[in-house]
Design a protein around this motif. Structure first.
Motif, PDB file in Angstrom:
ATOM      1  N   LEU A   1     -47.172  -0.675  -5.892  1.00 37.29           N
ATOM      2  CA  LEU A   1     -47.556  -1.575  -5.862  1.00 37.29           C
ATOM      3  C   LEU A   1     -47.188  -2.577  -6.811  1.00 37.29           C
ATOM      4  CD1 LEU A   1     -51.752  -0.156  -6.234  1.00 37.29           C
ATOM      5  CD2 LEU A   1     -50.391  -0.713  -4.114  1.00 37.29           C
TER       6      LEU A   1
ATOM      7  N   SER B   1     -47.101  -6.998  -8.191  1.00 38.86           N
ATOM      8  CA  SER B   1     -47.641  -8.565  -8.431  1.00 38.86           C
ATOM      9  C   SER B   1     -47.040  -9.054  -9.134  1.00 38.86           C
ATOM     10  CB  SER B   1     -49.241  -8.135  -9.426  1.00 38.86           C
ATOM     11  OG  SER B   1     -48.727  -7.773 -10.337  1.00 38.86           O
TER      12      SER B   1
ATOM     13  N   ARG C   1     -55.139   3.601  -7.869  1.00 42.43           N
ATOM     14  CA  ARG C   1     -53.811   2.245  -8.443  1.00 42.43           C
ATOM     15  C   ARG C   1     -54.414   1.599  -8.755  1.00 42.43           C
ATOM     16  NH1 ARG C   1     -50.164   4.901  -4.442  1.00 42.43           N
ATOM     17  NH2 ARG C   1     -48.512   3.932  -5.424  1.00 42.43           N
ATOM     18  N   TYR C   2     -55.058   0.840  -7.392  1.00 45.33           N
ATOM     19  CA  TYR C   2     -55.416  -0.772  -7.579  1.00 45.33           C
ATOM     20  C   TYR C   2     -55.877  -1.574  -9.566  1.00 45.33           C
ATOM     21  CZ  TYR C   2     -53.172  -2.506  -3.150  1.00 45.33           C
ATOM     22  OH  TYR C   2     -52.804  -3.974  -2.183  1.00 45.33           O
ATOM     23  N   LYS C   3     -57.208  -0.759  -9.244  1.00 45.70           N
ATOM     24  CA  LYS C   3     -57.649  -0.587 -10.161  1.00 45.70           C
ATOM     25  C   LYS C   3     -56.877  -0.991 -11.513  1.00 45.70           C
ATOM     26  CE  LYS C   3     -62.158   2.114  -9.025  1.00 45.70           C
ATOM     27  NZ  LYS C   3     -62.874   2.715  -8.994  1.00 45.70           N
TER      28      LYS C   3
ATOM     29  N   THR D   1     -54.688  -3.839 -11.618  1.00 44.13           N
ATOM     30  CA  THR D   1     -55.581  -4.985 -11.752  1.00 44.13           C
ATOM     31  C   THR D   1     -55.879  -4.566 -12.786  1.00 44.13           C
ATOM     32  OG1 THR D   1     -57.015  -5.023  -9.902  1.00 44.13           O
ATOM     33  CG2 THR D   1     -58.145  -6.019 -11.386  1.00 44.13           C
TER      34      THR D   1
ATOM     35  N   GLN E   1     -49.091 -12.386  -5.402  1.00 42.59           N
ATOM     36  CA  GLN E   1     -49.370 -10.884  -4.933  1.00 42.59           C
ATOM     37  C   GLN E   1     -49.013 -10.647  -3.549  1.00 42.59           C
ATOM     38  OE1 GLN E   1     -52.710  -8.360  -7.221  1.00 42.59           O
ATOM     39  NE2 GLN E   1     -52.679  -8.383  -5.244  1.00 42.59           N
TER      40      GLN E   1
ATOM     41  N   GLN F   1     -49.721  -9.066  -0.726  1.00 39.40           N
ATOM     42  CA  GLN F   1     -50.774  -9.306   0.792  1.00 39.40           C
ATOM     43  C   GLN F   1     -51.632 -11.556   0.516  1.00 39.40           C
ATOM     44  OE1 GLN F   1     -51.512  -7.688  -2.919  1.00 39.40           O
ATOM     45  NE2 GLN F   1     -50.471  -5.254  -1.500  1.00 39.40           N
TER      46      GLN F   1
ATOM     47  N   TRP G   1     -57.520  -8.400  -4.294  1.00 35.38           N
ATOM     48  CA  TRP G   1     -56.719  -7.142  -3.442  1.00 35.38           C
ATOM     49  C   TRP G   1     -56.302  -6.897  -1.390  1.00 35.38           C
ATOM     50  CZ3 TRP G   1     -60.023  -2.153  -5.122  1.00 35.38           C
ATOM     51  CH2 TRP G   1     -60.091  -2.755  -6.375  1.00 35.38           C
TER      52      TRP G   1
ATOM     53  N   ASP H   1     -53.594  -1.189   2.874  1.00 37.35           N
ATOM     54  CA  ASP H   1     -52.162  -0.456   2.164  1.00 37.35           C
ATOM     55  C   ASP H   1     -53.860   0.377   2.015  1.00 37.35           C
ATOM     56  OD1 ASP H   1     -50.803  -2.017   2.170  1.00 37.35           O
ATOM     57  OD2 ASP H   1     -51.772  -3.639   0.217  1.00 37.35           O
TER      58      ASP H   1
END
Length: 258
Positions: free
Chosen positions: A16, A18, A117-119, A122, A139, A142, A168, A189
């Motif tokens: 992931l 960003s 993993r997204y948490k 962030t 990002q 997305q 996200w 994703d």
């Protein structure tokens, strides 16, 4: 291995990314970021290796990497998506003079769910924003551009055990003489098909709020919407689900028939 199996495995193990953006030659302060992760998010940070330019660390057992890049994100990348990012209306102008950025990476893992993993991504982004002069987050995967204050506000949803879906998944809004349409970009994703609602008579923002609720439900509950089924937020509401070729996206998408 079936196509579905492959896509799930690929998504679970993918990295992931960003990119926090900075004006001038500013960047993050590695120790300040680590301290914020510990104090604000109450996370365990260990195995820190590297320096302010490039570092890796383990955050609650998830391996992440930070890198400081003394160059702007290519202008064309910003210009291509800025007009569509209604959550940052002045994005193109605000980002025009940024001179450096960072790369935040949550590395591959088959042992940590994509949602977790997204948490982590962030929280790491938020700690960088809170402890530096960063102006926002890019990002590209997305097609998201998100300004600092808004990102921090949405990131705080995690403190209430809610999901900051807006950070996200991009939700596109399109109006025409036939009605309002919305679509998602980023659900892939989470191993889900993208969703479209086409030519609805609902107002744009009502349609946006509706789709946001659906996306939140799908991601939070790990729901797979199936062709021929229905979905609704009450016993009386039965919205038909269809799978067909996407209008605004490549490949097949879920259509919710409002």
């Amino acid at each position: 291995m079936t196509e579905k199996d492959f896509s799930i495995e690929q998504s679970e193990s993918s990295i992931l990314l960003s990119m926090p953006m900075f004006n001038g030659v500013d960047s993050y302060n590695l120790q300040a970021v680590i301290d914020d992760l510990k104090s604000y998010w109450k996370l365990d940070v260990s195995d820190v290796n590297g320096d302010a330019k490039t570092a890796t660390m383990s955050i609650d057992g998830v391996l992440v990497a930070l890198a400081s890049m003394p160059a702007p994100i290519p202008a064309k990348d910003i210009e291509d998506i800025a007009p569509h990012n209604y959550l940052w209306k002045n994005a193109e102008e605000d980002c025009r003079n940024h001179q450096s950025h960072a790369i935040v990476t949550v590395l591959s893992s088959k042992n940590v769910a994509i949602l977790e993993r997204y948490k982590m991504l962030t929280k790491l982004n938020a700690s960088i924003l809170r402890t530096s002069g960063a102006i926002g987050i890019y990002q590209g995967t997305q097609t998201l551009l998100l300004p600092k204050d808004l990102y921090l506000d949405f990131a705080n949803f995690l403190l209430e055990e809610e999901l900051p879906i807006q950070l996200w998944v991009y939700i596109g809004l399109i109006g025409s003489q036939d009605g309002s349409s919305v679509y998602t970009f980023g659900l892939k994703d989470f191993q889900k098909r993208e969703i479209e609602v086409l030519d609805s008579k609902l107002e744009k923002m009502d349609l946006y709020d509706f789709l946001l609720s659906i996306v939140n439900y799908v991601v939070a509950q790990d729901v797979v919407l199936q062709d021929g089924e229905t979905i609704g937020f009450s016993a009386e509401q039965k919205i038909a689900i269809r799978v067909s070729e996407g209008r605004f996206l490549e490949g097949n998408t879920i259509k919710l028939e409002l």
